[in-house]
Design a protein around this motif. Structure first.
Motif, PDB file in Angstrom:
ATOM      1  N   VAL A 165     -15.283  71.806  16.773  1.00 46.80           N
ATOM      2  CA  VAL A 165     -15.631  70.497  16.229  1.00 46.80           C
ATOM      3  C   VAL A 165     -14.604  70.129  15.166  1.00 46.80           C
ATOM      4  O   VAL A 165     -14.252  70.960  14.321  1.00 46.80           O
ATOM      5  N   VAL A 166     -14.115  68.899  15.203  1.00 50.99           N
ATOM      6  CA  VAL A 166     -13.165  68.408  14.202  1.00 50.99           C
ATOM      7  C   VAL A 166     -13.838  67.317  13.377  1.00 50.99           C
ATOM      8  O   VAL A 166     -14.472  66.413  13.925  1.00 50.99           O
ATOM      9  N   GLU A 167     -13.711  67.432  12.064  1.00 51.37           N
ATOM     10  CA  GLU A 167     -14.238  66.423  11.143  1.00 51.37           C
ATOM     11  C   GLU A 167     -13.146  66.036  10.154  1.00 51.37           C
ATOM     12  O   GLU A 167     -12.154  66.751   9.990  1.00 51.37           O
ATOM     13  N   PHE A 168     -13.376  64.924   9.477  1.00 47.40           N
ATOM     14  CA  PHE A 168     -12.419  64.427   8.495  1.00 47.40           C
ATOM     15  C   PHE A 168     -13.121  64.276   7.150  1.00 47.40           C
ATOM     16  O   PHE A 168     -14.244  63.770   7.079  1.00 47.40           O
ATOM     17  N   SER A 169     -12.439  64.721   6.096  1.00 48.42           N
ATOM     18  CA  SER A 169     -12.989  64.544   4.755  1.00 48.42           C
ATOM     19  C   SER A 169     -11.898  64.016   3.834  1.00 48.42           C
ATOM     20  O   SER A 169     -10.703  64.088   4.142  1.00 48.42           O
ATOM     21  N   VAL A 190      -1.194  54.395   8.846  1.00 46.29           N
ATOM     22  CA  VAL A 190      -0.599  54.055  10.139  1.00 46.29           C
ATOM     23  C   VAL A 190      -0.746  55.175  11.164  1.00 46.29           C
ATOM     24  O   VAL A 190      -0.459  54.985  12.347  1.00 46.29           O
ATOM     25  N   VAL A 191      -1.199  56.339  10.739  1.00 48.31           N
ATOM     26  CA  VAL A 191      -1.312  57.490  11.643  1.00 48.31           C
ATOM     27  C   VAL A 191      -2.533  57.337  12.540  1.00 48.31           C
ATOM     28  O   VAL A 191      -3.615  56.950  12.087  1.00 48.31           O
ATOM     29  N   ASP A 192      -2.358  57.658  13.817  1.00 47.85           N
ATOM     30  CA  ASP A 192      -3.450  57.595  14.776  1.00 47.85           C
ATOM     31  C   ASP A 192      -4.392  58.778  14.569  1.00 47.85           C
ATOM     32  O   ASP A 192      -3.958  59.933  14.536  1.00 47.85           O
ATOM     33  N   LEU A 193      -5.685  58.501  14.438  1.00 51.37           N
ATOM     34  CA  LEU A 193      -6.656  59.556  14.158  1.00 51.37           C
ATOM     35  C   LEU A 193      -6.755  60.554  15.313  1.00 51.37           C
ATOM     36  O   LEU A 193      -6.947  61.754  15.089  1.00 51.37           O
ATOM     37  N   ASP A 194      -6.617  60.075  16.535  1.00 49.86           N
ATOM     38  CA  ASP A 194      -6.647  60.984  17.685  1.00 49.86           C
ATOM     39  C   ASP A 194      -5.499  61.988  17.616  1.00 49.86           C
ATOM     40  O   ASP A 194      -5.652  63.152  18.009  1.00 49.86           O
ATOM     41  N   GLN A 195      -4.355  61.553  17.112  1.00 56.23           N
ATOM     42  CA  GLN A 195      -3.216  62.460  16.975  1.00 56.23           C
ATOM     43  C   GLN A 195      -3.518  63.562  15.965  1.00 56.23           C
ATOM     44  O   GLN A 195      -3.172  64.732  16.180  1.00 56.23           O
ATOM     45  N   LEU A 196      -4.176  63.197  14.864  1.00 53.34           N
ATOM     46  CA  LEU A 196      -4.551  64.198  13.869  1.00 53.34           C
ATOM     47  C   LEU A 196      -5.554  65.192  14.449  1.00 53.34           C
ATOM     48  O   LEU A 196      -5.470  66.398  14.196  1.00 53.34           O
ATOM     49  N   GLU A 197      -6.493  64.691  15.225  1.00 49.09           N
ATOM     50  CA  GLU A 197      -7.482  65.576  15.837  1.00 49.09           C
ATOM     51  C   GLU A 197      -6.819  66.534  16.823  1.00 49.09           C
ATOM     52  O   GLU A 197      -7.115  67.738  16.836  1.00 49.09           O
TER      53      GLU A 197
END
Length: 340
Positions: A165-169, A190-197
């Motif tokens: 599971v991936v979460e963001f804080s 500007v960064v795509d959240l899917d890319q970070l995940e």
């Protein structure tokens, strides 16, 4: 300076170019977001530097971009394998970290990104979880079925997740808070959240696989990232016993040992920290620690020694090389288990 490592700038980043700097790892530690605790743990800094460097070099082999340049020995930047003794300094690329304005209980991420441009530290922590221990905050944010578990209620023991599971804080707010995807997307800029995940899942896969081959269970962790000219790189330090949660033969090999010690021996301080944080949320006052009326006590010498052995033995086992004069991982884990 942070609560556990010092930061040196050698070349300032600009709006267009990365700079250069160093992390200098100390034997300080922090739990419950307190900041520097009363004691130092011998060789902890070298353990974190060494393990972080090892993991950065492991990510590089797997084509994961990072800000890691090398470790520093005798003033020279080297690969880890070139060092004669455990390093305590790490050379890194630097990006811009604009101020995050805070007024009337609100953080102004628009102002942050207006200054950040195309070269900035993404003001998020990307958290990945492979297990859900008892007491995990994840249990408060969702039901077991939300995470692919075939049970109506959370079990009274740790649970392995069928998929990570991936979460963001938040990263720079006075208190970390978990975010829904829409707010995390806004904060990322500007960064795509899917890319970070996807990047977090890749890092998690690499670390989990290596940990398993070394005899560890990799339970959870996080990454921080920078964005520069269209490229996202893993930043800060990755995969250490402070950033991530590892266990060996069912025993925690991480700061969790200290957290549990304070919960057992000084619960009034742990409760006071939680109360001060909650009051800060309700009042919008960012400096919650100033409202905490209880200070943490010193650790007994035998606890400090056992923790030092755990960090050193754990690092030796993880990297498969005896950098430290330490007990075997089995003996260090047994000693840590006796602390409970």
């Amino acid at each position: 300076m942070t609560s556990v490592k010092d930061f040196r700038v050698e070349e300032e980043p600009t709006a267009t170019d990365l700079g250069r700097g160093r992390f200098v790892f100390s034997d300080r530690y922090s739990v419950f977001d307190w900041g520097e605790m009363p004691d130092h743990i011998p060789n902890k800094g070298a353990s974190l530097c060494l393990m972080g460097a090892y993991n950065f070099e492991l990510l590089d082999v797997n084509h994961v971009p990072t800000h890691y340049v090398g470790v520093v020995e005798d003033g020279e930047v080297k690969d880890l394998g070139e060092c004669e003794s455990p390093p305590t300094e790490m050379a890194i690329e630097l990006t811009q970290v604009p101020d995050l304005p805070h007024e009337d209980g609100e953080y102004d991420y628009g102002a942050y990104h207006e200054v950040a441009g195309e070269n900035y530290l993404i003001p998020l922590e990307i958290v990945f979880r492979n297990t859900v221990p008892v007491g995990s905050s994840l249990r408060k944010r969702g039901e077991p079925a939300d995470y692919g578990l075939d049970t109506e209620e959370w079990p009274e023991e740790a649970v392995d997740l069928p998929e990570p599971v991936v979460e963001f804080s938040t990263k720079y707010e006075e208190q970390d808070r978990y975010l829904d995807r829409d707010e995390a997307d806004d904060i990322a800029g500007v960064v795509d959240l899917d890319q970070l995940e996807e990047l977090a899942l890749a890092v998690n896969h690499i670390l989990t696989d290596h940990a398993a081959r070394a005899g560890f269970a990799h339970e959870d962790g996080k990454i921080e990232c920078l964005y520069h000219d269209g490229t996202v790189k893993v930043a800060d330090v990755v995969g250490t016993f402070d950033e991530n949660r590892f266990s060996y033969d069912g025993q925690q090999v991480s700061k969790e040992v200290v957290r549990q010690y304070y919960k057992r021996v000084q619960p009034e301080w742990v409760d006071a920290v939680a109360a001060a944080k909650q009051e800060a949320i309700e009042t919008g006052e960012p400096n919650w620690r100033e409202q905490c009326e209880i200070e943490p006590k010193h650790l007994p010498d035998e606890i400090v020694d056992a923790l030092s052995d755990l960090y050193c033995a754990g690092t030796n086992a993880y990297v498969d090389y005896d950098w430290f004069d330490a007990p075997s991982i089995e003996d260090a884990v047994a000693a840590a288990r006796d602390l409970n």
